[in-house]
Design a protein around this motif. Structure first.
Motif, PDB file in Angstrom:
ATOM      1  N   TYR A  68       0.837  -1.193   0.000  1.00 34.00           N
ATOM      2  CA  TYR A  68       0.000   0.000   0.000  1.00 34.00           C
ATOM      3  C   TYR A  68       0.871   1.242   0.000  1.00 34.00           C
ATOM      4  CZ  TYR A  68       1.180   1.323   4.794  1.00 34.00           C
ATOM      5  OH  TYR A  68       1.858   1.752   5.916  1.00 34.00           O
ATOM      6  N   TYR A  69       0.247   2.378  -0.181  1.00 36.57           N
ATOM      7  CA  TYR A  69       0.930   3.664  -0.018  1.00 36.57           C
ATOM      8  C   TYR A  69      -0.077   4.684   0.491  1.00 36.57           C
ATOM      9  CZ  TYR A  69      -1.298   5.183  -4.381  1.00 36.57           C
ATOM     10  OH  TYR A  69      -2.214   5.517  -5.350  1.00 36.57           O
TER      11      TYR A  69
ATOM     12  N   GLU B 138       1.124  12.246   0.493  1.00 39.78           N
ATOM     13  CA  GLU B 138       1.945  13.074   1.384  1.00 39.78           C
ATOM     14  C   GLU B 138       1.103  13.817   2.405  1.00 39.78           C
ATOM     15  OE1 GLU B 138       5.606  16.269   1.196  1.00 39.78           O
ATOM     16  OE2 GLU B 138       4.183  16.197  -0.470  1.00 39.78           O
ATOM     17  N   GLU B 139      -0.058  14.343   1.996  1.00 41.42           N
ATOM     18  CA  GLU B 139      -0.869  15.102   2.952  1.00 41.42           C
ATOM     19  C   GLU B 139      -1.373  14.223   4.086  1.00 41.42           C
ATOM     20  OE1 GLU B 139      -3.534  14.633  -0.839  1.00 41.42           O
ATOM     21  OE2 GLU B 139      -1.403  14.942  -0.350  1.00 41.42           O
ATOM     22  N   ASN B 140      -1.634  12.948   3.775  1.00 39.23           N
ATOM     23  CA  ASN B 140      -2.048  12.020   4.833  1.00 39.23           C
ATOM     24  C   ASN B 140      -0.869  11.605   5.696  1.00 39.23           C
ATOM     25  OD1 ASN B 140      -4.831  11.896   4.195  1.00 39.23           O
ATOM     26  ND2 ASN B 140      -4.390  10.525   2.480  1.00 39.23           N
ATOM     27  N   TRP B 141       0.298  11.493   5.090  1.00 36.66           N
ATOM     28  CA  TRP B 141       1.504  11.175   5.859  1.00 36.66           C
ATOM     29  C   TRP B 141       1.820  12.304   6.838  1.00 36.66           C
ATOM     30  CZ3 TRP B 141       6.759  13.142   5.278  1.00 36.66           C
ATOM     31  CH2 TRP B 141       7.709  12.407   5.984  1.00 36.66           C
TER      32      TRP B 141
ATOM     33  N   LEU C 261      -8.266   3.342  -3.952  1.00 37.72           N
ATOM     34  CA  LEU C 261      -8.457   1.901  -4.054  1.00 37.72           C
ATOM     35  C   LEU C 261      -8.217   1.295  -2.678  1.00 37.72           C
ATOM     36  CD1 LEU C 261      -9.026  -0.574  -5.821  1.00 37.72           C
ATOM     37  CD2 LEU C 261      -6.570  -0.726  -6.256  1.00 37.72           C
ATOM     38  N   GLY C 262      -9.260   0.760  -2.069  1.00 37.08           N
ATOM     39  CA  GLY C 262      -9.166   0.211  -0.722  1.00 37.08           C
ATOM     40  C   GLY C 262      -9.285  -1.295  -0.702  1.00 37.08           C
ATOM     41  N   PHE C 263      -8.959  -1.869   0.443  1.00 38.87           N
ATOM     42  CA  PHE C 263      -9.029  -3.311   0.653  1.00 38.87           C
ATOM     43  C   PHE C 263     -10.229  -3.627   1.528  1.00 38.87           C
ATOM     44  CE2 PHE C 263      -7.820  -7.057   3.264  1.00 38.87           C
ATOM     45  CZ  PHE C 263      -7.718  -7.984   2.240  1.00 38.87           C
TER      46      PHE C 263
ATOM     47  N   ARG D 196      -6.859   6.659   4.579  1.00 36.20           N
ATOM     48  CA  ARG D 196      -5.492   6.953   4.150  1.00 36.20           C
ATOM     49  C   ARG D 196      -4.957   5.931   3.150  1.00 36.20           C
ATOM     50  NH1 ARG D 196      -4.693   8.153   9.909  1.00 36.20           N
ATOM     51  NH2 ARG D 196      -4.291  10.394  10.192  1.00 36.20           N
ATOM     52  N   LEU D 197      -5.259   4.667   3.340  1.00 42.41           N
ATOM     53  CA  LEU D 197      -4.608   3.602   2.578  1.00 42.41           C
ATOM     54  C   LEU D 197      -5.017   3.590   1.111  1.00 42.41           C
ATOM     55  CD1 LEU D 197      -3.862  -0.002   3.564  1.00 42.41           C
ATOM     56  CD2 LEU D 197      -5.393   0.333   1.620  1.00 42.41           C
TER      57      LEU D 197
END
Length: 453
Positions: A64-65, A68-71, A316-318, A287-288
Motif C-alpha cells: 500500500y501507499y 503526502e498530505e495524509n503522511w 483503491l481500498g481493501f 489513508r490507505l
C-alpha cells in the motif's frame, strides 16, 4: 474477577519492572489460576489474545501507499510516520505504540496459565490439562515468533545465528527477572520446540472455535516458522498435516456476495486460527491506497480483484479481511498452507505436485483457470511467489516474506515510497528491516538496542 485482576497487572511493563511496580503485586497467588475454568478464561480473553494486536510489520510493507498530505497528518504519532519511510530515528523521543508491550502481555498471560498448571495434578483430567497447556504454548510461541519477525534480523542459514540477537524469552510469569535478549537461534528453536510440544498435546478433534488454537493451528504455524527458517521439507510436511487435520477447505469466490461491504465472513471455512490486528494509523480506510502495481497483477478474470478491493472516494481500498470487517485479519488459513506446501515442493524440484496445490487454490479464485504448462523451476517458483503475495495480501506475512526472500539475489527486491518530490528506499537486508525497541524498555532493562542507518 481473576481475569480483571490479572489484566491490571498486565498493564504494567512486564519487561523489566521497576521496584515500585513489583510492590503492587502484593500476592502472586491472587492471580495464579487455580482451576481449569480459570485458565480457560484467561486464554479465551480474546480482546487480548486474538484481537487488537499490533501490526507495525505491515505498516512498513509494500502492499500500500499513502499520500503526502495524509503522511503529514501522522505527525502526532511520530512512530507511524517514521516507520512508513523506514527512518533511522523512529521514536523521536516519543514513548511509542504497543508493538513491543502487547505481545509480551500475551506471553505473560500464557505463562500465568503454564505456571498454574504446575500446581495441578495432570492425572486429574489429563485430556483437559493437555489441551490447556497446548493452547498456552501456542499463544506464547505465536507472539515470540511475531517479535522475532519485527525485532530481529532475518534467519540466514549461512550466517552465525547464535551470535545474532533475537528476543527475550520470558518463560514464566515472574516479574523480578530482568529481561535479556536470547540469540536468534535460541529464540527460533524455542518457538519450534514449544509448538511441537503443543502439537503432541492437542487432541486430533477440531474444536471449531476459531479463536482457540488447535493441532491444525500448531501445524500451520510450524509450517510458517519452518518456511522462514528455509527448512522446506519440514515446512511442506507441516503445511500438509494442517490441511489434512483441518475440517475446512477453500472458498469458491464466485459464491461470495461481492455486493456486501465486507464480503468475507468471519470464521469462514478457510480459517484455521483467527487473529486480528489493531488498525495502524497509516492503514485506515481514509489513508490507505492499495499498491497499483500489485492491483494490476490480478487478471480481469481473477475474482479477488473484485471481491477484495473496491474504489472508495477516489482511493483503491481493501475489503477482503477474513475478520468480516475493516479490521485486518492476521491468522492462519488453508490457503496459506497450500501456498507454503506448493513453494516447498517446487523448491525441492517437485514441480508438478507444487503446481497441483496452486491449481487447487486458483480454481477457486480465477474464473476458468487454466494451469500453466512447461514451467522450469525458476519460473514455477516466481509464479508461486507471485500468487502468494496476491493471496496473502494484508494478512500479516508480507514483512516476513520480504525478509526471507531478500537473502537470495534472485528473489531480493528494493522497496520504495514517494512523498512529494522525495523517494525513500529500503534496500534488501538493510539494518532498517530490524525494528528498534521502545526507548523506555531499553532504559528499564539495559538490553542492547537494534542499530539502524
Amino acid at each position: 474477577m481473576k481475569v480483571r485482576i490479572l489484566y491490571g497487572i498486565l498493564l504494567l511493563l512486564v519487561m523489566g519492572c521497576r521496584e515500585e511496580f513489583l510492590d503492587l503485586k502484593a500476592d502472586k497467588q491472587m492471580v495464579i489460576p487455580e482451576s481449569f475454568d480459570d485458565m480457560e478464561a484467561l486464554l479465551d480473553y480474546t480482546d487480548l489474545m486474538n484481537r487488537f494486536l499490533p501490526w507495525m510489520e505491515e505498516v512498513q510493507a509494500d502492499d500500500y501507499y499513502i499520500l503526502e498530505e495524509n503522511w503529514q497528518t501522522l505527525s502526532s504519532t511520530p512512530e507511524y510516520r517514521n516507520a512508513y519511510v523506514w527512518a533511522k530515528d523512529i521514536f523521536e523521543g516519543d514513548a511509542g505504540t504497543s508493538d513491543w508491550k502487547t505481545p509480551y502481555r500475551i506471553i505473560f498471560q500464557a505463562n500465568v496459565v503454564l505456571d498454574g498448571l504446575l500446581k495441578i495434578n495432570s492425572n486429574m483430567n489429563s485430556v483437559r490439562y493437555n489441551e490447556i497447556k497446548a493452547r498456552a504454548l501456542f499463544f506464547r510461541s505465536w507472539q515470540f515468533f511475531r517479535q522475532i519477525i519485527l525485532y530481529a534480523p532475518a534467519y540466514d542459514t549461512g550466517g552465525d545465528n547464535r551470535a545474532t540477537l533475537g528476543v527475550p524469552l520470558r518463560l514464566n510469569s515472574g516479574l523480578h527477572e530482568t529481561s535479556v535478549r536470547a540469540s536468534l537461534e535460541e529464540s527460533l528453536q524455542r518457538v519450534v520446540s514449544d509448538l511441537q510440544e503443543a502439537e503432541s498435546l492437542f487432541a486430533d478433534v477440531d474444536t471449531h472455535i476459531r479463536t482457540r488454537p488447535s493441532k491444525a493451528a500448531c501445524q500451520a504455524l510450524l509450517a510458517r516458522v519452518f518456511l522462514y527458517l528455509q527448512k522446506y521439507e519440514e515446512a511442506g510436511r507441516y503445511a500438509g498435516l494442517a490441511i489434512s487435520n483441518f475440517k475446512g477447505g477453500i472458498i469458491d469466490l464466485s459464491s461470495v456476495n461481492s455486493a456486501l461491504t465486507f464480503p468475507m465472513p468471519r470464521f469462514n471455512r478457510e480459517v484455521i486460527f483467527h487473529s486480528a490486528a489493531s488498525t495502524p494509523s497509516p492503514m485506515t480506510a481514509s489513508r490507505l491506497n492499495v499498491d497499483s502495481v500489485l492491483y494490476a497483477s490480478y487478471g480481469d478474470d481473477d475474482l479477488r480483484k473484485t471481491v477484495w478491493f473496491r474504489m472508495n472516494a477516489g482511493r483503491l481500498g481493501f475489503r477482503g479481511s477474513y475478520d468480516g470487517s475493516s479490521v485486518y485479519f492476521n491468522g492462519l488459513t488453508v490457503a496459506e498452507c497450500l501456498l507454503t506446501r506448493a513453494e516447498c515442493l517446487i523448491r525441492q524440484g517437485e514441480l508438478d505436485a507444487g503446481l497441483r496445490d496452486l491449481t487447487t487454490l486458483l480454481r477457486n479464485r480465477v474464473e476458468g483457470y487454466v494451469p500453466p504448462t512447461a514451467l522450469d523451476r525458476n519460473r514455477a517458483l516466481a509464479y508461486v511467489l507471485s500468487e502468494r503475495r496476491k493471496e496473502l495480501v494484508f494478512k500479516g506475512v508480507r514483512w516476513m516474506d520480504l525478509k526471507r526472500l531478500n537473502l537470495k539475489p534472485e528473489t531480493a527486491r528494493t522497496i520504495s515510497r514517494r512523498l512529494g518530490g522525495r523517494t525513500y528506499q529500503l534496500l534488501p537486508n538493510s539494518p532498517n528491516y530490524v525494528y528498534p525497541i521502545q526507548p523506555d524498555v531499553i532504559e528499564l532493562t539495559g538490553m542492547i538496542q537494534n542499530e539502524r542507518q
